[in-house]
Design an enzyme around this catalytic site. Structure first.
Site, PDB file in Angstrom:
ATOM      1  N   ASP A  91      27.827  48.231 117.941  1.00 18.26           N
ATOM      2  CA  ASP A  91      27.477  46.831 118.193  1.00 18.26           C
ATOM      3  C   ASP A  91      27.304  46.751 119.709  1.00 18.26           C
ATOM      4  OD1 ASP A  91      27.398  44.207 118.831  1.00 18.26           O
ATOM      5  OD2 ASP A  91      29.126  43.612 117.611  1.00 18.26           O
ATOM      6  N   ASP A 233       1.515  37.764 121.299  1.00 22.99           N
ATOM      7  CA  ASP A 233       1.756  38.872 120.360  1.00 22.99           C
ATOM      8  C   ASP A 233       0.657  39.936 120.456  1.00 22.99           C
ATOM      9  OD1 ASP A 233       3.066  40.218 118.223  1.00 22.99           O
ATOM     10  OD2 ASP A 233       1.628  39.368 116.804  1.00 22.99           O
ATOM     11  N   HIS A 238      -2.032  44.486 123.491  1.00 22.58           N
ATOM     12  CA  HIS A 238      -3.056  45.357 122.895  1.00 22.58           C
ATOM     13  C   HIS A 238      -4.471  45.028 123.392  1.00 22.58           C
ATOM     14  CE1 HIS A 238       0.358  46.152 120.487  1.00 22.58           C
ATOM     15  NE2 HIS A 238       0.180  45.210 119.598  1.00 22.58           N
TER      16      HIS A 238
HETATM   17  C1  BG6 Z   1       1.920  44.213 116.626  1.00 23.60           C
HETATM   18  C2  BG6 Z   1       1.991  42.731 116.419  1.00 23.60           C
HETATM   19  O1  BG6 Z   1       2.157  44.528 117.966  1.00 23.60           O
HETATM   20  O2  BG6 Z   1       0.633  44.687 116.251  1.00 23.60           O
HETATM   21  C3  BG6 Z   1       1.694  42.377 114.983  1.00 23.60           C
HETATM   22  O3  BG6 Z   1       3.317  42.275 116.753  1.00 23.60           O
HETATM   23  C4  BG6 Z   1       0.381  42.976 114.548  1.00 23.60           C
HETATM   24  O4  BG6 Z   1       1.670  40.961 114.802  1.00 23.60           O
HETATM   25  C5  BG6 Z   1       0.316  44.470 114.890  1.00 23.60           C
HETATM   26  O5  BG6 Z   1       0.254  42.808 113.141  1.00 23.60           O
HETATM   27  C6  BG6 Z   1      -1.066  45.014 114.640  1.00 23.60           C
HETATM   28  O6  BG6 Z   1      -1.043  46.401 114.752  1.00 23.60           O
HETATM   29  P1  BG6 Z   1      -2.100  47.311 113.961  1.00 23.60           P
HETATM   30  O7  BG6 Z   1      -1.796  48.686 114.427  1.00 23.60           O
HETATM   31  O8  BG6 Z   1      -1.835  47.082 112.510  1.00 23.60           O
HETATM   32  O9  BG6 Z   1      -3.443  46.823 114.374  1.00 23.60           O
END
Ligand code: BG6
Length: 485
Positions: A91, A233, A238
């Protein structure tokens, strides 16, 4: 990689969590199955749950059965992998519990990789506990999973806290998109071919679109997603990484410093949106009930079980203010519950300067780089339709397809985490995000959010299974551009 020493242990925090079960353990198995893990590597899982080694191994077996293709579950390889697994219940909010870790980890002479797949709110206590247990020495690398904060200030706090004990070269910040094959292939396409680069600028490119569309909804991530929203997100990490790879200058060499130096220059050149420009340059939406693949799905608020102003869709128009990209719009779009799951980069080139084919439509070239579900690169070119042309020449847009799935049919496609975990084990940070990149990303995102607040912008509704609110279409149509669906 040559010239690096792989670690002899991995310590995985959050080992019973969703990411570990779905991605990390299956990826480590994938590497082991291909004999890519050091023979003596041990993997120590840790979480609060009071498991022992056997129970953890059993849970890992179940995870593999769910998430690895049956033909790859070779019994002796699975057994070998499970043998590597140990479990120590910790923990992290109780400093005393870290004392059990050093013994489980054993000699870390050849190095230890610690992977924090836990809530960032636990990073502070975890790192303090690791320090007290003597597990932050020069031979230790630290991998951090997103979200790394929810704005620039909180991201800086996390980075500062980690930096107290780990110098930047030993920090591996994960953006799993960088582990995707086609994302890396972008660098090969751009810098291992002479064909595109001379046109890859404001002189040759009309605009660029980046789309990451998903059909899934909340997926049970109620607490996390509603606090984050699509901008934080998906765009903050990304999509901005994709944009950086598309827009970057040629790095001097394919290594961690050069690649990241050139990416961060792009991120810092992003034109800031503000309260005045956000209403015309961004569109946010939230899905309502609708149909995905013929089936009825509930709206976001129904899934959430309450009211919410969180955006599940965002479209925006960005500019990279530098010599190369002067005046070229970058349209970004991502959302949940859209009609299809695909990620692609779409480059619209400029039209020919003068057409000799009077009265015949000549379409400008387009390059479509499909990242998923199938990796594919397609160049759309004009071609003459066969015939005797008695009524004049007829032209047609035809695809020149680089069907990577077929060309490399024999090569097994790895999931992104396999690549990233192997690089972590071997100590290559090229595909991990450096602090200055993350902070430049947050800086740009924070300004957008401030603009939304200043304008009291609320997400517009869209039906699940559609391409977001109609305003997203307006965003590009105003510039005479259509989204590439
Ligand atoms: C994650 C997000 O980083 O990437 C998610 O938190 C999303 O919400 C995911 O679904 C998408 O990843 P991939 O590889 O499926 O395009």
């Amino acid at each position: 990689m040559s010239g690096v020493t792989p670690v002899s242990a991995i310590l995985l925090f959050g080992a019973t969590g969703d990411l570990a079960q779905r991605m990390l353990l299956p990826s480590l198995y994938g590497l082991d199955e291909s004999d890519l893990l050091p023979d003596d590597l041990v993997i120590i899982g840790t979480a609060r749950n009071p498991l022992n080694d056997t129970a953890f191994q059993a849970a890992a077996r179940t995870a593999l059965e769910h998430h690895v293709a049956a033909e790859r579950l070779i019994p002796e390889r699975v057994a070998r992998f499970l043998q590597r697994l140990r479990y120590v219940a910790v923990d992290v909010t109780d400093p005393g519990q870290f004392q059990h870790l050093p013994r489980a980890v054993g000699e870390t002479g050849r190095g230890l990789a610690i992977f924090l797949s836990t809530a960032p709110s636990l990073f502070g206590v975890t790192i303090a506990g690791l320090a007290a247990a003597g597990l932050t020495g020069a031979e230790v690398r630290l991998a951090l999973e997103k979200p790394l904060g929810d704005d620039l200030a909180s991201s800086r706090m996390i980075n500062d806290l980690v930096a107290d004990l780990f110098p930047e070269p030993r920090i591996f910040r994960i953006d799993h998109y960088l582990g995707k094959e086609t994302v890396q292939n972008l660098l090969a396409l751009r810098f291992a071919n002479i064909l595109f680069e001379p046109m890859w600028n404001a002189g040759g490119v009309d605009h660029i679109q980046i789309t990451v569309s998903e059909t899934v909804g909340l997926e049970g991530r109620v607490g996390f997603y509603d606090r984050a929203g699509a901008l934080r997100d998906m765009v903050q990490n990304h999509m901005l990484q994709l944009l950086a790879l598309v827009a970057m200058e040629p790095p001097s060499s394919f290594n961690a410093t050069s690649v990241r130096d050139d990416k961060v220059k792009v991120l810092r050149s992003l034109r800031r949106l503000d309260a005045a420009t956000v209403p015309t340059h961004t569109v946010i939406g939230q899905y309502q009930t609708g149909a995905i693949a013929g089936g009825l799905v509930p709206g976001y608020r129904d899934e959430l079980g309450g009211p919410s102003e969180t955006e599940t869709f965002v479209a925006l128009k960005a500019h990279v203010d530098n010599w190369r990209w002067k005046g070229v719009p970058f349209y970004l779009r991502t959302g949940k519950r859209l009609p299809t799951r695909h990620s692609e980069i779409f480059i619209q080139f400029k039209p020919v300067p003068h057409s000799i084919f009077h009265g015949v439509a000549v379409e400008a070239n387009k390059l479509v780089i499909r990242l998923q579900p199938q990796e594919n690169i397609r160049l759309l070119m004009m071609s003459k339709q066969p015939g005797l042309d008695r009524d004049g020449i007829r032209l047609q847009e035809v695809p020149l397809d680089l069907g990577l799935t077929n060309v490399f049919a024999e090569t097994r496609r790895r999931i992104a985490y396999e690549r990233l975990l192997l690089d972590l084990i071997e100590g290559d940070p090229t595909l991990f995000v450096r602090r200055d990149e993350v902070e430049a990303q947050w800086d740009w995102i924070d300004a957008i959010r401030a603009g939304w607040r200043a304008n009291s912008m609320a997400p517009k509704p869209y039906a699940a299974g559609t391409w977001g609110p109609s305003a997203a279409i307006g965003l590009t149509e105003r510039d005479g551009v259509s989204w590439h669906d």
